[in-house]
Design a protein around this motif. Structure first.
Motif, mmCIF file in Angstrom:
data_model
loop_
_atom_site.group_PDB
_atom_site.id
_atom_site.type_symbol
_atom_site.label_atom_id
_atom_site.label_comp_id
_atom_site.label_asym_id
_atom_site.label_seq_id
_atom_site.Cartn_x
_atom_site.Cartn_y
_atom_site.Cartn_z
ATOM 1 N N ARG A 1 0.842 -1.194 0.000
ATOM 2 C CA ARG A 1 0.000 0.000 0.000
ATOM 3 C C ARG A 1 0.877 1.243 0.000
ATOM 4 O O ARG A 1 1.881 1.318 0.696
ATOM 5 C CB ARG A 1 -0.903 0.001 1.239
ATOM 6 N N GLU A 2 0.505 2.228 -0.789
ATOM 7 C CA GLU A 2 1.252 3.486 -0.815
ATOM 8 C C GLU A 2 1.061 4.222 0.512
ATOM 9 O O GLU A 2 -0.027 4.178 1.108
ATOM 10 C CB GLU A 2 0.811 4.350 -1.993
ATOM 11 N N LYS A 3 2.084 4.916 0.956
ATOM 12 C CA LYS A 3 2.076 5.564 2.258
ATOM 13 C C LYS A 3 0.956 6.601 2.364
ATOM 14 O O LYS A 3 0.830 7.492 1.522
ATOM 15 C CB LYS A 3 3.425 6.242 2.515
ATOM 16 N N MET B 1 -2.115 6.430 1.834
ATOM 17 C CA MET B 1 -3.096 6.437 0.742
ATOM 18 C C MET B 1 -3.901 5.143 0.786
ATOM 19 O O MET B 1 -3.393 4.091 1.168
ATOM 20 C CB MET B 1 -2.382 6.527 -0.611
ATOM 21 N N PRO B 2 -5.160 5.191 0.358
ATOM 22 C CA PRO B 2 -5.945 3.955 0.231
ATOM 23 C C PRO B 2 -5.662 3.270 -1.105
ATOM 24 O O PRO B 2 -6.557 2.758 -1.756
ATOM 25 C CB PRO B 2 -7.384 4.471 0.308
ATOM 26 N N VAL B 3 -4.397 3.323 -1.522
ATOM 27 C CA VAL B 3 -4.024 2.842 -2.847
ATOM 28 C C VAL B 3 -3.019 1.704 -2.719
ATOM 29 O O VAL B 3 -1.980 1.844 -2.084
ATOM 30 C CB VAL B 3 -3.397 3.973 -3.698
ATOM 31 N N LEU B 4 -3.326 0.578 -3.346
ATOM 32 C CA LEU B 4 -2.399 -0.532 -3.444
ATOM 33 C C LEU B 4 -1.624 -0.367 -4.742
ATOM 34 O O LEU B 4 -2.209 -0.156 -5.803
ATOM 35 C CB LEU B 4 -3.147 -1.865 -3.428
ATOM 36 N N ASP C 1 -5.686 0.981 -11.539
ATOM 37 C CA ASP C 1 -7.043 1.293 -11.098
ATOM 38 C C ASP C 1 -8.034 0.187 -11.455
ATOM 39 O O ASP C 1 -9.115 0.098 -10.864
ATOM 40 C CB ASP C 1 -7.502 2.620 -11.705
ATOM 41 N N ILE D 1 -7.142 -2.993 -8.584
ATOM 42 C CA ILE D 1 -7.481 -2.824 -7.170
ATOM 43 C C ILE D 1 -8.919 -3.217 -6.842
ATOM 44 O O ILE D 1 -9.159 -3.897 -5.832
ATOM 45 C CB ILE D 1 -7.188 -1.374 -6.720
ATOM 46 N N LYS E 1 -10.662 -8.235 0.076
ATOM 47 C CA LYS E 1 -9.770 -8.350 1.223
ATOM 48 C C LYS E 1 -9.218 -9.754 1.415
ATOM 49 O O LYS E 1 -8.077 -9.934 1.836
ATOM 50 C CB LYS E 1 -10.509 -7.894 2.493
ATOM 51 N N GLU F 1 -1.153 -7.480 2.484
ATOM 52 C CA GLU F 1 -0.315 -6.286 2.358
ATOM 53 C C GLU F 1 1.104 -6.591 2.828
ATOM 54 O O GLU F 1 1.313 -7.070 3.939
ATOM 55 C CB GLU F 1 -0.907 -5.133 3.180
ATOM 56 N N ASP G 1 6.849 9.143 -1.783
ATOM 57 C CA ASP G 1 6.109 9.144 -0.522
ATOM 58 C C ASP G 1 6.926 9.674 0.649
ATOM 59 O O ASP G 1 6.387 9.870 1.743
ATOM 60 C CB ASP G 1 5.643 7.718 -0.169
#
Length: 207
Positions: free
Chosen positions: A97-99, A101-104, A145, A148, A153, A158, A169
């Motif tokens: 996951r990006e720091k 951010m809700p982004v993988l 995009d 994801i 889950k 992660e 980041d």
């Protein structure tokens, strides 16, 4: 590596994709990889950027390994990566996951190759639709995009940020404090930052 393809052995290896206009980036990436690693790496040549991301969405079909780690080439390897496979349970997808951010981030993906094929079929189908609608890379990401939303889950785990440290980041000063902990530095192809201020990128361009 003499017994790597021995009968009954579950093979592990890495996969990356490049286009000819990024050959220098590939060369630097491979030099950093070979400095620390002895597991095999397969390299796919795409005809252009759109085709490179098409191959990425189909990565499970192009991998010759039982367990695969898919790597972008805008990265510098800073350690032996063999241990990444032990972090991902069979049937899961390993991703960072990006720091903040809700982004993988799909720059590093670890997966059981057979288990990944069904997801790749959907990923690629959605990608081809995106291209038909006229996407050309000017806004948004090519494929991330689309991946994801498919990662419910229970499908992924992660990984620690050290396995895909997104350079933008952190500040150059923050990077220095964690430099030796990081296994993969990920520069991003167009990060909107001055990468030359970072030790990681300074070392990368020396390769």
């Amino acid at each position: 590596m003499s017994d790597f393809f021995a009968p009954g052995k579950m093979t592990k290896g890495f996969l990356c994709i490049f286009t000819l206009d990024r050959i220098d980036e590939l060369r630097r990436f491979l030099k950093s990889y070979q400095k620390f690693n002895d597991l095999p790496i397969s390299i796919l040549l795409a005809k252009d950027t759109a085709d490179a991301h098409r191959l990425k969405t189909l990565c499970a079909f192009y991998s010759p390994y039982d367990f695969t780690c898919m790597l972008d080439i805008d990265i510098m390897v800073n350690a032996n990566l063999r241990g990444i496979f032990a972090l991902v349970p069979d049937g899961k997808i390993g991703i960072v996951r990006e720091k903040g951010m809700p982004v993988l981030n799909s720059g590093v993906l670890v997966f059981n190759t057979d288990s990944m094929k069904k997801l790749c079929e959907i990923w690629n189908k959605n990608y081809e639709r995106k291209l038909i609608r006229g996407f050309s890379g000017k806004q948004g990401t090519w494929d991330q995009d689309l991946l994801i939303p498919l990662l419910f889950k229970n499908l992924y785990i992660e990984l620690p940020f050290t396995w895909n440290c997104i350079v933008k980041d952190r500040s150059p000063e923050e990077e220095l404090k964690i430099y030796n902990q990081v296994k993969i530095f990920h520069f991003l192809h167009a990060p909107d930052i001055d990468r030359t201020k970072y030790k990681s990128y300074q070392e990368f361009i020396k390769l």
